[in-house]
Write a protein that holds these residues in place. Sequence first.
Motif, PDB file in Angstrom:
ATOM      1  N   SER A   1     -21.061 -96.139  19.048  1.00  0.00           N
ATOM      2  CA  SER A   1     -20.744 -97.027  18.075  1.00  0.00           C
ATOM      3  C   SER A   1     -19.663 -96.220  17.152  1.00  0.00           C
ATOM      4  O   SER A   1     -19.671 -94.992  16.901  1.00  0.00           O
ATOM      5  N   ALA A   2     -18.798 -97.126  16.590  1.00  0.00           N
ATOM      6  CA  ALA A   2     -17.754 -96.642  15.522  1.00  0.00           C
ATOM      7  C   ALA A   2     -18.581 -96.298  14.087  1.00  0.00           C
ATOM      8  O   ALA A   2     -19.383 -96.833  13.864  1.00  0.00           O
ATOM      9  N   ASN A   3     -18.133 -94.986  13.618  1.00  0.00           N
ATOM     10  CA  ASN A   3     -18.445 -94.701  12.420  1.00  0.00           C
ATOM     11  C   ASN A   3     -17.404 -95.189  11.529  1.00  0.00           C
ATOM     12  O   ASN A   3     -16.310 -94.865  11.048  1.00  0.00           O
ATOM     13  N   THR A   4     -17.794 -96.489  10.978  1.00  0.00           N
ATOM     14  CA  THR A   4     -16.932 -97.466  10.202  1.00  0.00           C
ATOM     15  C   THR A   4     -16.583 -96.627   8.790  1.00  0.00           C
ATOM     16  O   THR A   4     -15.417 -96.737   8.453  1.00  0.00           O
ATOM     17  N   ASP A   5     -17.496 -95.818   8.192  1.00  0.00           N
ATOM     18  CA  ASP A   5     -16.886 -95.260   6.928  1.00  0.00           C
ATOM     19  C   ASP A   5     -16.006 -94.239   7.244  1.00  0.00           C
ATOM     20  O   ASP A   5     -15.027 -94.228   6.474  1.00  0.00           O
TER      21      ASP A   5
ATOM     22  N   LEU B   1     -14.061 -93.877   9.631  1.00  0.00           N
ATOM     23  CA  LEU B   1     -12.604 -94.989   9.977  1.00  0.00           C
ATOM     24  C   LEU B   1     -11.899 -95.274   8.999  1.00  0.00           C
ATOM     25  O   LEU B   1     -10.530 -95.327   8.667  1.00  0.00           O
ATOM     26  N   ARG B   2     -12.560 -95.800   8.042  1.00  0.00           N
ATOM     27  CA  ARG B   2     -12.070 -96.613   6.893  1.00  0.00           C
ATOM     28  C   ARG B   2     -11.365 -95.295   6.104  1.00  0.00           C
ATOM     29  O   ARG B   2     -10.286 -95.597   5.398  1.00  0.00           O
TER      30      ARG B   2
ATOM     31  N   GLN C   1      -9.307-103.925   4.134  1.00  0.00           N
ATOM     32  CA  GLN C   1     -10.587-103.802   4.482  1.00  0.00           C
ATOM     33  C   GLN C   1     -10.908-104.004   5.859  1.00  0.00           C
ATOM     34  O   GLN C   1     -10.418-105.215   6.663  1.00  0.00           O
TER      35      GLN C   1
ATOM     36  N   SER D   1     -13.997-103.454   7.892  1.00  0.00           N
ATOM     37  CA  SER D   1     -15.368-103.923   8.150  1.00  0.00           C
ATOM     38  C   SER D   1     -16.080-103.971   6.741  1.00  0.00           C
ATOM     39  O   SER D   1     -15.561-103.356   5.656  1.00  0.00           O
TER      40      SER D   1
END
Length: 76
Positions: free
Chosen positions: A42-46, A48-49, A73, A75
Amino acid sequence: MIAGEVQDELEIPASTLSHHLEKLKQVGLVNVKREGTFLWYSANTDALREVLGFLYEECCTRSRGRRSGRNVQISK
């Protein structure tokens, strides 16, 4: 997604995918969870942001293509 689903989606050899997923895991851009014989990615959205914020600040604002302080933004 499990590794096989990622491979099907990207249409790349398993060895190539394994190499890239391992690198992404090492730098914290993906999370991996083992369930039996399956590895779930799963993507680590934090993370990636944070990377995207850095890229916008370094690339877009210096070229004046975008005003500083307004981030997109990706996600929730």
